[in-house]
Motif scaffolding. Structure first.
Motif, PDB file in Angstrom:
ATOM      1  N   VAL A  84       0.866  -1.172   0.000  1.00 14.62           N
ATOM      2  CA  VAL A  84       0.000   0.000   0.000  1.00 14.62           C
ATOM      3  C   VAL A  84       0.905   1.224   0.000  1.00 14.62           C
ATOM      4  N   PHE A  85       0.675   2.129  -0.949  1.00 18.17           N
ATOM      5  CA  PHE A  85       1.561   3.269  -1.148  1.00 18.17           C
ATOM      6  C   PHE A  85       0.971   4.550  -0.594  1.00 18.17           C
ATOM      7  N   GLY A  86       1.851   5.453  -0.164  1.00 17.42           N
ATOM      8  CA  GLY A  86       1.451   6.810   0.139  1.00 17.42           C
ATOM      9  C   GLY A  86       1.282   7.602  -1.148  1.00 17.42           C
ATOM     10  N   LYS A  87       0.882   8.874  -0.998  1.00 23.31           N
ATOM     11  CA  LYS A  87       0.611   9.688  -2.175  1.00 23.31           C
ATOM     12  C   LYS A  87       1.853  10.298  -2.796  1.00 23.31           C
ATOM     13  N   GLY A  88       2.987  10.110  -2.160  1.00 21.49           N
ATOM     14  CA  GLY A  88       4.224  10.575  -2.749  1.00 21.49           C
ATOM     15  C   GLY A  88       4.633  11.962  -2.304  1.00 21.49           C
ATOM     16  N   THR A  89       5.951  12.197  -2.314  1.00 20.52           N
ATOM     17  CA  THR A  89       6.516  13.518  -2.038  1.00 20.52           C
ATOM     18  C   THR A  89       7.484  13.851  -3.164  1.00 20.52           C
ATOM     19  N   ARG A  90       7.241  14.975  -3.785  1.00 20.56           N
ATOM     20  CA  ARG A  90       8.140  15.408  -4.848  1.00 20.56           C
ATOM     21  C   ARG A  90       9.251  16.241  -4.238  1.00 20.56           C
TER      22      ARG A  90
END
Lengths: 114, 114
Positions: free
Chosen positions: B103-109
């Motif tokens: 299950v993944f988080g929404k990401g950090t750019r």
């Protein structure tokens, strides 16, 4: 070299068409996955399979279908029922699902509705 | 059910500065935790993973992460940012019986300023 191959890299779909995205792995992994990626939403699970001839729906399976007839192949069909299919699609495989092993990813297919 | 929350959709640092990307997890069973990196229009590449062997995990490209059970955190750090670190970073969790996909988080750019 071992890895996961997704094809095509870019795909264009007309309204009402079904399209199939290919995913092949030569890592001898049991589990395979399809994720959809949209900007700001991370990766969302569409379908997954842990063994040949068996697969389960993920969080956003509506409008998609899959098959797992061979261990190395897990194609994804985006049907006309998927109302907003424009996205980046990622296929992954894993040696033993859930036992702390990492997933390996393909290079993705970018699908655009025209 | 498991989930991860990545704090901050976009982080900007100067070249040579400390990189800190935050990830908090929720899991009813002992988790396995992962950090992945994604460059534009590419798949995900594993940076590091926690599988209960050691709480401080070292990964590729100088990154490391520390598992803190009391804080339910698994933050990613790098002492000195390089221009080539600019990418999107995803935290992921799995665990349990062995039948649970990542299950993944929404990401950090991450942006790196010269």
């Amino acid at each position: 070299d071992g890895g996961i191959t997704q094809s095509p890299k870019y795909l264009f779909r007309k309204e009402g068409q079904n399209v199939t995205l290919s995913c092949e792995q030569n890592l001898n992994h049991d589990a395979m996955y399809w994720y959809r990626q949209d900007p700001g939403q991370g990766l969302r699970l569409i379908y997954y399979s842990q063994i040949v001839n068996d697969f389960q729906k993920g969080d956003i399976a509506e409008g998609y279908s899959v098959s797992r007839e061979k261990k190395e192949s897990f194609p994804l069909t985006v049907t006309s029922a998927q109302k907003n299919p424009t996205a980046f699609y990622l296929c992954a495989s894993q040696n033993r699902a859930g036992y702390g092993t990492e997933a390996f990813f393909g290079q993705g297919t970018r699908l655009t509705v025209v | 059910a498991q989930s991860v929350t990545q704090l901050g959709s976009h982080v900007s640092v100067s070249e040579g500065a400390l990189v800190l990307l935050r990830c908090n997890y929720s899991s009813s069973v002992p988790p396995y935790l992962f950090w992945y990196v994604q460059y534009p229009n590419q798949g995900l590449q594993l940076l590091l993973k926690y599988t209960s062997a050691a709480t401080l995990v070292k990964g590729i490209n100088g990154f490391e992460a520390e598992f803190k059970k009391s804080e339910t955190s698994f933050h990613l750090t790098k002492p000195s940012a390089h221009m080539s670190d600019a990418a999107e970073y995803f935290c992921a969790v799995t665990g349990g019986s062995g039948n649970t996909p990542l299950v993944f988080g929404k990401g950090t750019r991450l942006s790196v300023i010269a």
